[in-house]
Design an enzyme around this catalytic site. Sequence first.
Site, PDB file in Angstrom:
ATOM      1  N   ARG A 153       6.847  24.660  -8.282  1.00 25.67           N
ATOM      2  CA  ARG A 153       7.423  23.549  -9.055  1.00 25.67           C
ATOM      3  C   ARG A 153       8.423  24.064 -10.081  1.00 25.67           C
ATOM      4  NH1 ARG A 153       2.037  22.677  -9.100  1.00 25.67           N
ATOM      5  NH2 ARG A 153       1.279  21.062  -7.708  1.00 25.67           N
ATOM      6  N   ILE A 154       7.980  25.018 -10.919  1.00 20.90           N
ATOM      7  CA  ILE A 154       8.862  25.462 -12.008  1.00 20.90           C
ATOM      8  C   ILE A 154      10.000  26.329 -11.459  1.00 20.90           C
ATOM      9  CG2 ILE A 154       8.959  26.727 -14.198  1.00 20.90           C
ATOM     10  CD1 ILE A 154       5.969  25.962 -14.592  1.00 20.90           C
ATOM     11  N   ALA A 232       8.319  33.423 -18.191  1.00 17.69           N
ATOM     12  CA  ALA A 232       7.686  32.277 -18.873  1.00 17.69           C
ATOM     13  C   ALA A 232       6.517  31.795 -18.016  1.00 17.69           C
ATOM     14  CB  ALA A 232       8.700  31.163 -19.106  1.00 17.69           C
ATOM     15  N   ARG A 234       3.114  34.112 -16.773  1.00 19.58           N
ATOM     16  CA  ARG A 234       1.938  34.715 -17.402  1.00 19.58           C
ATOM     17  C   ARG A 234       2.205  36.194 -17.668  1.00 19.58           C
ATOM     18  NH1 ARG A 234       0.787  30.446 -18.462  1.00 19.58           N
ATOM     19  NH2 ARG A 234      -1.167  29.296 -18.290  1.00 19.58           N
ATOM     20  N   ASP A 258       7.935  34.852 -22.840  1.00 19.48           N
ATOM     21  CA  ASP A 258       7.226  33.760 -23.532  1.00 19.48           C
ATOM     22  C   ASP A 258       5.718  33.990 -23.484  1.00 19.48           C
ATOM     23  OD1 ASP A 258       7.059  31.156 -24.790  1.00 19.48           O
ATOM     24  OD2 ASP A 258       6.370  30.339 -22.868  1.00 19.48           O
ATOM     25  N   GLU A 263      -3.115  37.163 -25.485  1.00 19.83           N
ATOM     26  CA  GLU A 263      -2.561  36.194 -26.458  1.00 19.83           C
ATOM     27  C   GLU A 263      -3.659  35.724 -27.391  1.00 19.83           C
ATOM     28  OE1 GLU A 263      -0.449  33.046 -24.457  1.00 19.83           O
ATOM     29  OE2 GLU A 263       0.803  34.432 -23.351  1.00 19.83           O
ATOM     30  N   HIS A 281       4.601  31.780 -26.389  1.00 14.60           N
ATOM     31  CA  HIS A 281       4.064  30.855 -25.369  1.00 14.60           C
ATOM     32  C   HIS A 281       4.446  29.402 -25.684  1.00 14.60           C
ATOM     33  CE1 HIS A 281       0.699  30.493 -22.146  1.00 14.60           C
ATOM     34  NE2 HIS A 281       1.609  29.546 -21.980  1.00 14.60           N
ATOM     35  N   LEU A 282       5.754  29.165 -25.694  1.00 16.57           N
ATOM     36  CA  LEU A 282       6.271  27.847 -26.071  1.00 16.57           C
ATOM     37  C   LEU A 282       6.705  26.998 -24.880  1.00 16.57           C
ATOM     38  CD1 LEU A 282       8.530  28.604 -29.205  1.00 16.57           C
ATOM     39  CD2 LEU A 282       6.231  27.631 -29.143  1.00 16.57           C
ATOM     40  N   GLY A 283       6.521  27.526 -23.664  1.00 14.10           N
ATOM     41  CA  GLY A 283       7.065  26.844 -22.476  1.00 14.10           C
ATOM     42  C   GLY A 283       6.713  25.372 -22.392  1.00 14.10           C
TER      43      GLY A 283
HETATM   44  N1  LIG Z   1       4.971  29.313 -20.412  1.00 15.11           N
HETATM   45  C1  LIG Z   1       4.329  28.174 -20.273  1.00 15.11           C
HETATM   46  O1  LIG Z   1       4.057  27.474 -21.242  1.00 15.11           O
HETATM   47  C2  LIG Z   1       3.931  27.722 -18.910  1.00 15.11           C
HETATM   48  C3  LIG Z   1       3.598  28.623 -17.937  1.00 15.11           C
HETATM   49  N2  LIG Z   1       3.224  28.183 -16.694  1.00 15.11           N
HETATM   50  C4  LIG Z   1       2.887  29.195 -15.690  1.00 15.11           C
HETATM   51  O2  LIG Z   1       3.782  29.047 -14.598  1.00 15.11           O
HETATM   52  C5  LIG Z   1       3.052  29.246 -13.402  1.00 15.11           C
HETATM   53  C6  LIG Z   1       3.772  28.584 -12.251  1.00 15.11           C
HETATM   54  O3  LIG Z   1       3.718  27.178 -12.391  1.00 15.11           O
HETATM   55  P1  LIG Z   1       4.183  26.199 -11.225  1.00 15.11           P
HETATM   56  O4  LIG Z   1       5.544  26.517 -10.765  1.00 15.11           O
HETATM   57  O5  LIG Z   1       3.912  24.828 -11.703  1.00 15.11           O
HETATM   58  O6  LIG Z   1       3.134  26.603 -10.095  1.00 15.11           O
HETATM   59  P2  LIG Z   1       3.273  26.356  -8.529  1.00 15.11           P
HETATM   60  O7  LIG Z   1       1.921  26.542  -7.969  1.00 15.11           O
HETATM   61  O8  LIG Z   1       4.007  25.086  -8.260  1.00 15.11           O
HETATM   62  O9  LIG Z   1       4.220  27.558  -8.068  1.00 15.11           O
HETATM   63  C7  LIG Z   1       3.799  28.877  -7.973  1.00 15.11           C
HETATM   64  C8  LIG Z   1       4.456  29.467  -6.745  1.00 15.11           C
HETATM   65  O10 LIG Z   1       4.139  30.856  -6.680  1.00 15.11           O
HETATM   66  C9  LIG Z   1       4.004  31.183  -5.304  1.00 15.11           C
HETATM   67  N3  LIG Z   1       3.282  32.431  -5.175  1.00 15.11           N
HETATM   68  C10 LIG Z   1       1.951  32.652  -5.303  1.00 15.11           C
HETATM   69  N4  LIG Z   1       1.689  33.961  -5.124  1.00 15.11           N
HETATM   70  C11 LIG Z   1       2.873  34.569  -4.893  1.00 15.11           C
HETATM   71  C12 LIG Z   1       3.268  35.921  -4.676  1.00 15.11           C
HETATM   72  N5  LIG Z   1       2.378  36.908  -4.642  1.00 15.11           N
HETATM   73  N6  LIG Z   1       4.586  36.190  -4.487  1.00 15.11           N
HETATM   74  C13 LIG Z   1       5.497  35.205  -4.522  1.00 15.11           C
HETATM   75  N7  LIG Z   1       5.195  33.898  -4.721  1.00 15.11           N
HETATM   76  C14 LIG Z   1       3.893  33.597  -4.893  1.00 15.11           C
HETATM   77  C15 LIG Z   1       3.301  29.978  -4.689  1.00 15.11           C
HETATM   78  O11 LIG Z   1       3.525  29.903  -3.296  1.00 15.11           O
HETATM   79  C16 LIG Z   1       3.944  28.837  -5.446  1.00 15.11           C
HETATM   80  O12 LIG Z   1       5.040  28.297  -4.701  1.00 15.11           O
HETATM   81  C17 LIG Z   1       1.678  28.661 -13.720  1.00 15.11           C
HETATM   82  O13 LIG Z   1       0.668  29.194 -12.885  1.00 15.11           O
HETATM   83  C18 LIG Z   1       1.466  29.034 -15.159  1.00 15.11           C
HETATM   84  O14 LIG Z   1       0.776  30.241 -15.255  1.00 15.11           O
HETATM   85  C19 LIG Z   1       3.173  26.865 -16.399  1.00 15.11           C
HETATM   86  C20 LIG Z   1       3.495  25.927 -17.326  1.00 15.11           C
HETATM   87  C21 LIG Z   1       3.887  26.267 -18.671  1.00 15.11           C
HETATM   88  O1  LIG Z   2      -0.703  24.342 -23.037  1.00 15.25           O
HETATM   89  C1  LIG Z   2       0.143  25.194 -23.188  1.00 15.25           C
HETATM   90  O2  LIG Z   2       0.954  25.211 -24.112  1.00 15.25           O
HETATM   91  C2  LIG Z   2       0.252  26.278 -22.139  1.00 15.25           C
HETATM   92  C3  LIG Z   2       0.987  25.801 -20.976  1.00 15.25           C
HETATM   93  C4  LIG Z   2       0.808  26.710 -19.836  1.00 15.25           C
HETATM   94  O3  LIG Z   2       0.949  27.901 -19.939  1.00 15.25           O
HETATM   95  C5  LIG Z   2       0.417  26.134 -18.560  1.00 15.25           C
HETATM   96  O4  LIG Z   2       0.372  24.898 -18.442  1.00 15.25           O
HETATM   97  O5  LIG Z   2       0.124  26.919 -17.645  1.00 15.25           O
END
Ligand SMILES: NC(=O)C1=CN([C@@H]2O[C@H](COP(=O)(O)OP(=O)(O)OC[C@H]3O[C@@H](n4cnc5c(N)ncnc54)[C@H](O)[C@@H]3O)[C@@H](O)[C@H]2O)C=CC1
Ligand SMILES: O=C(O)CCC(=O)C(=O)O
Length: 329
Positions: A153-154, A232, A234, A258, A263, A281-283
């Site tokens: 997604r992201i 941004a 983990r 980020d 943390e 961690h402001l994402g």
């Molecule tokens: N900084 C922040 O505040 C935030 C951080 N995040 C982090 O971002 C991560 C990703 O979020 P989304 O895109 O929503 O998740 P998602 O599940 O939609 O996308 C993750 C993608 O990674 C792929 N993937 C898994 N293992 C892999 C590998 N070994 N090599 C290559 N691709 C691989 C999956 O096929 C998937 O398409 C979350 O798990 C979370 O940890 C999410 C939201 C906010």
């Molecule tokens: O709640 C938060 O600010 C962290 C967001 C995040 O890293 C996530 O949704 O994976």
Amino acid sequence: MSHYVALIADKLSTAATAVLTEDSSVEVRHVDGTDRPALLAALADAHAVLVRSATRIDAEALAAAPRLEVVARAGVGLDNVDVPAATDAGVLVVNAPSSNVVSAAEHAVALLLALARNVPQAHGALKQGRWARSLYTGVELSGKTLGVLGLGRIGSLVARRMAAFDMRVVAHDPYATEEHARALGVRLVGLDELLDEAQFLTVHLPLTDHTRGLLGFDAFQRVRSDLRIVNAARGGIIDEQELYAALKEGRVAGAALDVYATEPCTDSALFELDNVVVTPHLGASTPEAQERAGTQAARSVLDALAGRPVPDAVNTPANTPANVLASAR
Ligand SMILES: NC(=O)C1=CN([C@@H]2O[C@H](COP(=O)(O)OP(=O)(O)OC[C@H]3O[C@@H](n4cnc5c(N)ncnc54)[C@H](O)[C@@H]3O)[C@@H](O)[C@H]2O)C=CC1
Ligand SMILES: O=C(O)CCC(=O)C(=O)O
């Protein structure tokens, strides 16, 4: 009449509480989930617990929660929740998978631009009275190759936005389809090719046993020396010591972070490097994302407690919401 305790263990939007209290059988309580003894004590009565990324719901926490029916993650990443242990305990786990992805993607883009043009460093210098124009010369994005690690997604939102900057976007994601990539104007490549070609690399993977330390010594040995990395997703996905060594030795040109292996992180050798841009961690930290995350998590809690289907349940398919709740009651 049933009485349920919903425990909010991280700071959630007030909209989450408003949703939970729509159901008069739900009592909302609050605890600081990073205060471990307080969390374990509060879990004793909880039927639901709502968290963001700071509170750890592991086997110990689950064992302290005999009445627990549902863990709701108001966000995406589930690395702070032991999903298999919850499943074994008959506890449903839900997240809010689309709630904060636009905010997270926009933050990754902000970090990428800040890194390319040394915005934080130049801002800091000028506020201290230094007009450091030549020190903070940047680089253009147009025509450069962006590697997207994880085209979910992201990653997909970031790819689409950076294509508008005329970047050439390649991505590595073994689970992404050619059709999806083509629609974004992205070329799918193997991990080695991504590491070989990228001038910018943005990480959008979940933290799992497979992705922990994925970007470490070997990766930083093969990348271009003009590579700028954005993370941004983990912290544990990048080996911070190896990143530090690569930045210090000029094997990588810069990094914008980020997220951190541990943390909160206020003391890292990476913070001493001038080619590193950091945020705490402001994402997902926008009111828009937090309102969506909080309300989606709260609605899932109400559905779970009422025995209704929960679309965002993440437990394994064998543990359908109905089975999980039946065994929890
Ligand atoms: N900084 C922040 O505040 C935030 C951080 N995040 C982090 O971002 C991560 C990703 O979020 P989304 O895109 O929503 O998740 P998602 O599940 O939609 O996308 C993750 C993608 O990674 C792929 N993937 C898994 N293992 C892999 C590998 N070994 N090599 C290559 N691709 C691989 C999956 O096929 C998937 O398409 C979350 O798990 C979370 O940890 C999410 C939201 C906010
Ligand atoms: O709640 C938060 O600010 C962290 C967001 C995040 O890293 C996530 O949704 O994976």
